[in-house]
Motif scaffolding. Sequence first.
Motif, PDB file in Angstrom:
ATOM      1  N   GLU A   3       0.843  -1.194   0.000  1.00  0.00           N
ATOM      2  CA  GLU A   3       0.000   0.000   0.000  1.00  0.00           C
ATOM      3  C   GLU A   3       0.880   1.247   0.000  1.00  0.00           C
ATOM      4  N   PRO A   4       0.598   2.227  -0.875  1.00  0.00           N
ATOM      5  CA  PRO A   4       1.390   3.457  -0.861  1.00  0.00           C
ATOM      6  C   PRO A   4       1.144   4.253   0.422  1.00  0.00           C
ATOM      7  N   ALA A   5       2.163   4.956   0.862  1.00  0.00           N
ATOM      8  CA  ALA A   5       2.053   5.797   2.058  1.00  0.00           C
ATOM      9  C   ALA A   5       1.558   7.176   1.655  1.00  0.00           C
ATOM     10  N   THR A   6       0.824   7.808   2.545  1.00  0.00           N
ATOM     11  CA  THR A   6       0.275   9.136   2.248  1.00  0.00           C
ATOM     12  C   THR A   6       1.046  10.260   2.931  1.00  0.00           C
ATOM     13  N   SER A   7       2.024   9.920   3.753  1.00  0.00           N
ATOM     14  CA  SER A   7       2.887  10.933   4.357  1.00  0.00           C
ATOM     15  C   SER A   7       4.314  10.413   4.345  1.00  0.00           C
ATOM     16  N   LEU A   8       5.241  11.338   4.417  1.00  0.00           N
ATOM     17  CA  LEU A   8       6.656  10.948   4.396  1.00  0.00           C
ATOM     18  C   LEU A   8       7.023  10.170   5.668  1.00  0.00           C
ATOM     19  N   ALA A   9       6.454  10.555   6.809  1.00  0.00           N
ATOM     20  CA  ALA A   9       6.724   9.834   8.056  1.00  0.00           C
ATOM     21  C   ALA A   9       6.214   8.395   7.958  1.00  0.00           C
ATOM     22  N   GLU A  10       5.048   8.219   7.375  1.00  0.00           N
ATOM     23  CA  GLU A  10       4.494   6.877   7.186  1.00  0.00           C
ATOM     24  C   GLU A  10       5.380   6.060   6.238  1.00  0.00           C
ATOM     25  N   ALA A  11       5.932   6.701   5.220  1.00  0.00           N
ATOM     26  CA  ALA A  11       6.817   6.021   4.273  1.00  0.00           C
ATOM     27  C   ALA A  11       8.124   5.606   4.955  1.00  0.00           C
ATOM     28  N   HIS A  12       8.666   6.469   5.807  1.00  0.00           N
ATOM     29  CA  HIS A  12       9.888   6.124   6.544  1.00  0.00           C
ATOM     30  C   HIS A  12       9.645   4.914   7.440  1.00  0.00           C
ATOM     31  N   HIS A  13       8.494   4.870   8.081  1.00  0.00           N
ATOM     32  CA  HIS A  13       8.196   3.734   8.954  1.00  0.00           C
ATOM     33  C   HIS A  13       7.977   2.466   8.131  1.00  0.00           C
ATOM     34  N   ALA A  14       7.331   2.576   6.987  1.00  0.00           N
ATOM     35  CA  ALA A  14       7.144   1.406   6.124  1.00  0.00           C
ATOM     36  C   ALA A  14       8.495   0.872   5.642  1.00  0.00           C
ATOM     37  N   ALA A  15       9.432   1.764   5.325  1.00  0.00           N
ATOM     38  CA  ALA A  15      10.776   1.338   4.924  1.00  0.00           C
ATOM     39  C   ALA A  15      11.483   0.634   6.079  1.00  0.00           C
ATOM     40  N   PHE A  16      11.303   1.143   7.295  1.00  0.00           N
ATOM     41  CA  PHE A  16      11.891   0.518   8.481  1.00  0.00           C
ATOM     42  C   PHE A  16      11.346  -0.898   8.665  1.00  0.00           C
ATOM     43  N   LEU A  17      10.039  -1.058   8.527  1.00  0.00           N
ATOM     44  CA  LEU A  17       9.422  -2.383   8.658  1.00  0.00           C
ATOM     45  C   LEU A  17       9.918  -3.332   7.568  1.00  0.00           C
ATOM     46  N   GLN A  18      10.102  -2.813   6.364  1.00  0.00           N
ATOM     47  CA  GLN A  18      10.607  -3.643   5.268  1.00  0.00           C
ATOM     48  C   GLN A  18      12.034  -4.082   5.541  1.00  0.00           C
ATOM     49  N   ARG A  19      12.854  -3.189   6.088  1.00  0.00           N
ATOM     50  CA  ARG A  19      14.235  -3.555   6.414  1.00  0.00           C
ATOM     51  C   ARG A  19      14.281  -4.628   7.500  1.00  0.00           C
ATOM     52  N   ILE A  20      13.370  -4.553   8.475  1.00  0.00           N
ATOM     53  CA  ILE A  20      13.293  -5.591   9.502  1.00  0.00           C
ATOM     54  C   ILE A  20      12.915  -6.921   8.868  1.00  0.00           C
ATOM     55  N   ALA A  21      11.933  -6.894   7.961  1.00  0.00           N
ATOM     56  CA  ALA A  21      11.519  -8.117   7.272  1.00  0.00           C
ATOM     57  C   ALA A  21      12.677  -8.687   6.449  1.00  0.00           C
ATOM     58  N   ASP A  22      13.423  -7.826   5.773  1.00  0.00           N
ATOM     59  CA  ASP A  22      14.584  -8.276   4.991  1.00  0.00           C
ATOM     60  C   ASP A  22      15.647  -8.892   5.897  1.00  0.00           C
ATOM     61  N   LEU A  23      15.876  -8.271   7.057  1.00  0.00           N
ATOM     62  CA  LEU A  23      16.855  -8.793   8.010  1.00  0.00           C
ATOM     63  C   LEU A  23      16.444 -10.175   8.500  1.00  0.00           C
ATOM     64  N   ASN A  24      15.176 -10.328   8.862  1.00  0.00           N
ATOM     65  CA  ASN A  24      14.694 -11.632   9.335  1.00  0.00           C
ATOM     66  C   ASN A  24      14.780 -12.698   8.236  1.00  0.00           C
ATOM     67  N   ALA A  25      14.476 -12.315   7.000  1.00  0.00           N
ATOM     68  CA  ALA A  25      14.573 -13.262   5.880  1.00  0.00           C
ATOM     69  C   ALA A  25      16.025 -13.651   5.631  1.00  0.00           C
ATOM     70  N   GLN A  26      16.931 -12.699   5.738  1.00  0.00           N
ATOM     71  CA  GLN A  26      18.354 -12.980   5.549  1.00  0.00           C
ATOM     72  C   GLN A  26      18.852 -13.944   6.626  1.00  0.00           C
ATOM     73  N   LEU A  27      18.471 -13.706   7.864  1.00  0.00           N
ATOM     74  CA  LEU A  27      18.913 -14.564   8.961  1.00  0.00           C
ATOM     75  C   LEU A  27      18.293 -15.955   8.853  1.00  0.00           C
ATOM     76  N   ALA A  28      17.050 -16.041   8.383  1.00  0.00           N
ATOM     77  CA  ALA A  28      16.425 -17.347   8.190  1.00  0.00           C
ATOM     78  C   ALA A  28      17.133 -18.098   7.083  1.00  0.00           C
ATOM     79  N   GLY A  29      17.588 -17.393   6.041  1.00  0.00           N
ATOM     80  CA  GLY A  29      18.326 -18.018   4.951  1.00  0.00           C
ATOM     81  C   GLY A  29      19.697 -18.491   5.378  1.00  0.00           C
ATOM     82  N   ASP A  30      20.323 -17.771   6.318  1.00  0.00           N
ATOM     83  CA  ASP A  30      21.633 -18.176   6.832  1.00  0.00           C
ATOM     84  C   ASP A  30      21.547 -19.476   7.619  1.00  0.00           C
ATOM     85  N   GLU A  31      20.422 -19.666   8.303  1.00  0.00           N
ATOM     86  CA  GLU A  31      20.257 -20.851   9.128  1.00  0.00           C
ATOM     87  C   GLU A  31      19.918 -22.096   8.303  1.00  0.00           C
ATOM     88  N   ALA A  32      19.381 -21.871   7.118  1.00  0.00           N
ATOM     89  CA  ALA A  32      18.959 -23.010   6.287  1.00  0.00           C
ATOM     90  C   ALA A  32      20.135 -23.740   5.679  1.00  0.00           C
TER      91      ALA A  32
END
Length: 126
Positions: free
Chosen positions: A97-126
């Motif tokens: 979903e697109p963000a309607t404010s820059l602050a909301e977009a920054h938080h969405a990017a933060f959440l995406q980076r957390i998801a990427d980090l968790n996916a990377q760590l799950a891939g390292d364990e496999a």
Amino acid sequence: MQYPQVIRDRQADYVFMFERRLAQKLATTITEGMIEEHRRKPLGQHSDALERVLNFFRRGGLAGKVGIFQPDPVRPVYRLIRFPGVRGGSATIIDGEPATSLAEAHHAAFLQRIADLNAQLAGDEA
């Protein structure tokens, strides 16, 4: 003259191991409270734990990182993009979903980076 074994610089191995251990350590510090703190105030000064996570996300090269894109400069609509790994390549828009404010977009990017980090760590364990 032919050497009997391949000579390689082991510094890259140590940097990789350091980065992986740091990522594992920081992933354990991410809590719902930290995510809420970032949602309330995505820019500016944060707690020490959140600052450490944000500094880790800012490190490294641009390839594969998440960015914020405003397709139309007149409308306040922001999309998340992933930067390419090669110079001159085009960034890809991340589904969501697109963000309607820059602050909301920054938080969405933060959440995406957390998801990427968790996916990377799950891939390292496999």
